[in-house]
Design a protein around this motif. Structure first.
Motif, PDB file in Angstrom:
ATOM      1  N   ALA A  79      -9.241 -18.398  20.833  1.00 46.02           N
ATOM      2  CA  ALA A  79      -9.155 -17.996  22.147  1.00 46.02           C
ATOM      3  C   ALA A  79     -10.188 -17.827  22.907  1.00 46.02           C
ATOM      4  O   ALA A  79     -11.238 -17.470  22.082  1.00 46.02           O
ATOM      5  N   MET A  80     -10.260 -18.206  24.379  1.00 46.48           N
ATOM      6  CA  MET A  80     -11.382 -18.089  24.946  1.00 46.48           C
ATOM      7  C   MET A  80     -11.044 -17.115  26.122  1.00 46.48           C
ATOM      8  O   MET A  80     -10.103 -16.984  26.683  1.00 46.48           O
ATOM      9  N   LEU A  81     -12.066 -16.132  26.155  1.00 45.33           N
ATOM     10  CA  LEU A  81     -11.800 -14.917  27.346  1.00 45.33           C
ATOM     11  C   LEU A  81     -12.764 -15.352  28.338  1.00 45.33           C
ATOM     12  O   LEU A  81     -13.786 -15.806  28.204  1.00 45.33           O
ATOM     13  N   THR A  82     -12.323 -15.309  29.802  1.00 40.03           N
ATOM     14  CA  THR A  82     -12.735 -15.476  30.948  1.00 40.03           C
ATOM     15  C   THR A  82     -12.283 -14.813  31.968  1.00 40.03           C
ATOM     16  O   THR A  82     -10.956 -14.553  32.181  1.00 40.03           O
ATOM     17  N   ALA A  83     -13.135 -14.256  32.936  1.00 43.55           N
ATOM     18  CA  ALA A  83     -12.893 -13.489  34.116  1.00 43.55           C
ATOM     19  C   ALA A  83     -12.825 -14.689  35.178  1.00 43.55           C
ATOM     20  O   ALA A  83     -12.359 -14.394  36.217  1.00 43.55           O
ATOM     21  N   PHE A  84     -13.391 -15.997  34.915  1.00 38.44           N
ATOM     22  CA  PHE A  84     -13.620 -16.994  35.790  1.00 38.44           C
ATOM     23  C   PHE A  84     -13.144 -18.330  35.191  1.00 38.44           C
ATOM     24  O   PHE A  84     -13.838 -19.102  34.694  1.00 38.44           O
ATOM     25  N   PRO A  85     -11.760 -18.397  35.292  1.00 39.98           N
ATOM     26  CA  PRO A  85     -11.183 -19.661  34.599  1.00 39.98           C
ATOM     27  C   PRO A  85     -11.383 -20.983  35.486  1.00 39.98           C
ATOM     28  O   PRO A  85     -11.279 -21.126  36.600  1.00 39.98           O
ATOM     29  N   GLY A  93     -14.955 -31.056  24.480  1.00 38.08           N
ATOM     30  CA  GLY A  93     -15.155 -30.979  23.035  1.00 38.08           C
ATOM     31  C   GLY A  93     -15.089 -29.624  22.177  1.00 38.08           C
ATOM     32  O   GLY A  93     -15.172 -29.461  20.945  1.00 38.08           O
ATOM     33  N   SER A  94     -14.993 -28.598  23.083  1.00 39.86           N
ATOM     34  CA  SER A  94     -14.731 -27.336  22.553  1.00 39.86           C
ATOM     35  C   SER A  94     -13.672 -26.566  23.291  1.00 39.86           C
ATOM     36  O   SER A  94     -13.873 -25.588  23.510  1.00 39.86           O
ATOM     37  N   ASP A  95     -12.504 -27.321  23.384  1.00 39.14           N
ATOM     38  CA  ASP A  95     -11.398 -26.794  23.803  1.00 39.14           C
ATOM     39  C   ASP A  95     -10.928 -25.618  22.956  1.00 39.14           C
ATOM     40  O   ASP A  95     -10.569 -26.006  21.715  1.00 39.14           O
ATOM     41  N   PRO A  96     -10.583 -24.416  23.545  1.00 33.95           N
ATOM     42  CA  PRO A  96      -9.994 -23.479  22.637  1.00 33.95           C
ATOM     43  C   PRO A  96      -8.471 -23.614  22.371  1.00 33.95           C
ATOM     44  O   PRO A  96      -7.814 -24.595  23.484  1.00 33.95           O
ATOM     45  N   ASP A  97      -7.405 -23.161  21.600  1.00 38.79           N
ATOM     46  CA  ASP A  97      -5.983 -23.277  21.568  1.00 38.79           C
ATOM     47  C   ASP A  97      -5.622 -22.387  22.739  1.00 38.79           C
ATOM     48  O   ASP A  97      -4.551 -22.838  23.278  1.00 38.79           O
ATOM     49  N   LYS A  98      -6.146 -21.365  23.171  1.00 39.19           N
ATOM     50  CA  LYS A  98      -5.751 -20.587  24.372  1.00 39.19           C
ATOM     51  C   LYS A  98      -6.817 -20.383  25.300  1.00 39.19           C
ATOM     52  O   LYS A  98      -7.813 -19.680  24.729  1.00 39.19           O
ATOM     53  N   LEU A  99      -6.608 -20.006  26.525  1.00 37.90           N
ATOM     54  CA  LEU A  99      -7.771 -19.529  27.511  1.00 37.90           C
ATOM     55  C   LEU A  99      -7.008 -18.351  27.932  1.00 37.90           C
ATOM     56  O   LEU A  99      -5.728 -18.217  28.456  1.00 37.90           O
ATOM     57  N   LEU A 100      -7.629 -17.158  27.830  1.00 39.09           N
ATOM     58  CA  LEU A 100      -7.035 -15.805  28.510  1.00 39.09           C
ATOM     59  C   LEU A 100      -7.893 -15.476  29.609  1.00 39.09           C
ATOM     60  O   LEU A 100      -9.194 -15.451  29.518  1.00 39.09           O
ATOM     61  N   VAL A 101      -7.290 -15.088  30.425  1.00 34.79           N
ATOM     62  CA  VAL A 101      -7.978 -14.525  31.805  1.00 34.79           C
ATOM     63  C   VAL A 101      -8.003 -13.140  31.686  1.00 34.79           C
ATOM     64  O   VAL A 101      -6.974 -12.302  31.686  1.00 34.79           O
ATOM     65  N   LYS A 102      -9.326 -12.507  31.670  1.00 33.51           N
ATOM     66  CA  LYS A 102      -9.211 -11.078  32.061  1.00 33.51           C
ATOM     67  C   LYS A 102      -9.805 -10.628  33.526  1.00 33.51           C
ATOM     68  O   LYS A 102     -10.160 -11.419  34.381  1.00 33.51           O
ATOM     69  N   PRO A 103      -9.398  -9.388  33.771  1.00 30.75           N
ATOM     70  CA  PRO A 103      -8.682  -8.643  32.910  1.00 30.75           C
ATOM     71  C   PRO A 103      -7.096  -8.764  32.723  1.00 30.75           C
ATOM     72  O   PRO A 103      -6.437  -9.476  33.631  1.00 30.75           O
ATOM     73  N   MET A 104      -6.507  -8.462  31.709  1.00 34.41           N
ATOM     74  CA  MET A 104      -5.309  -8.616  31.343  1.00 34.41           C
ATOM     75  C   MET A 104      -4.444  -7.485  30.907  1.00 34.41           C
ATOM     76  O   MET A 104      -5.070  -6.801  30.260  1.00 34.41           O
ATOM     77  N   ASN A 105      -3.290  -7.465  31.182  1.00 31.10           N
ATOM     78  CA  ASN A 105      -2.530  -6.249  30.782  1.00 31.10           C
ATOM     79  C   ASN A 105      -2.424  -6.340  29.247  1.00 31.10           C
ATOM     80  O   ASN A 105      -2.297  -7.494  28.575  1.00 31.10           O
ATOM     81  N   THR A 106      -2.700  -5.243  28.552  1.00 28.33           N
ATOM     82  CA  THR A 106      -2.732  -5.372  27.174  1.00 28.33           C
ATOM     83  C   THR A 106      -1.513  -5.724  26.251  1.00 28.33           C
ATOM     84  O   THR A 106      -1.589  -6.397  25.518  1.00 28.33           O
TER      85      THR A 106
END
Length: 150
Positions: A79-85, A93-106
């Motif tokens: 999973a990749m975390l980013t504040a700037f999707p 070629g480096s696609d994560p399984d999931k893109l998580l946008v921060k901040p995120m509700n826990t």
């Protein structure tokens, strides 16, 4: 057995906050504060999931961590975390399984992590079954000698 997560972020406050949230939720968490440190841990450890920030010491740091995780024999979910999707991750070629946008509700974050782990393990199981069906089973020796033709 606790599920192990490698959490990678160069922002100490985010790293420690996410680590605490994940540990309270029953995960075993190791941290890395850079892509370099993460790549070393990926090679020497075994994780169910690698969760990395997209941009750390450089714009490509997150992609480097994803690539290292993809090469790991134990095949962790990524999973990749980013504040700037952005769309720059896709097709790199480096696609994560999931893109998580921060901040995120826990609670949303935990639901997404659980869902990703379940679907990732399911994919790995199906791939293993498919691989087993493709490769022929080794023949078992009967222990009897064949009579030679005279």
């Amino acid at each position: 057995m606790k599920r192990r997560i490698l959490l990678v972020d160069d922002e100490l406050a985010i790293l420690l906050t996410l680590k605490a949230v994940l540990e309270i939720s029953g995960f075993e968490v190791e941290t890395a504060a850079s892509a370099r440190e993460a790549k070393l841990k990926i090679r020497s450890g075994h994780y169910h999931m690698v969760m990395t920030d997209m941009r750390m010491e450089s714009d490509s740091s997150g992609a480097e961590v994803v690539q290292a995780a993809r090469k790991a024999a134990y095949q962790p979910a990524v999973a990749m975390l980013t504040a700037f999707p952005s769309t720059e991750v896709e097709g790199s070629g480096s696609d994560p399984d999931k893109l998580l946008v921060k901040p995120m509700n826990t609670s949303d974050l935990l639901l997404q992590i659980e869902a990703l782990l379940v679907t990732h393990e399911d994919k790995k199981s199906k791939a293993a079954v498919a691989a087993a069906e493709v490769s022929p089973a080794p023949r078992k020796a009967t222990g009897r000698k064949l009579a030679s033709a005279r």
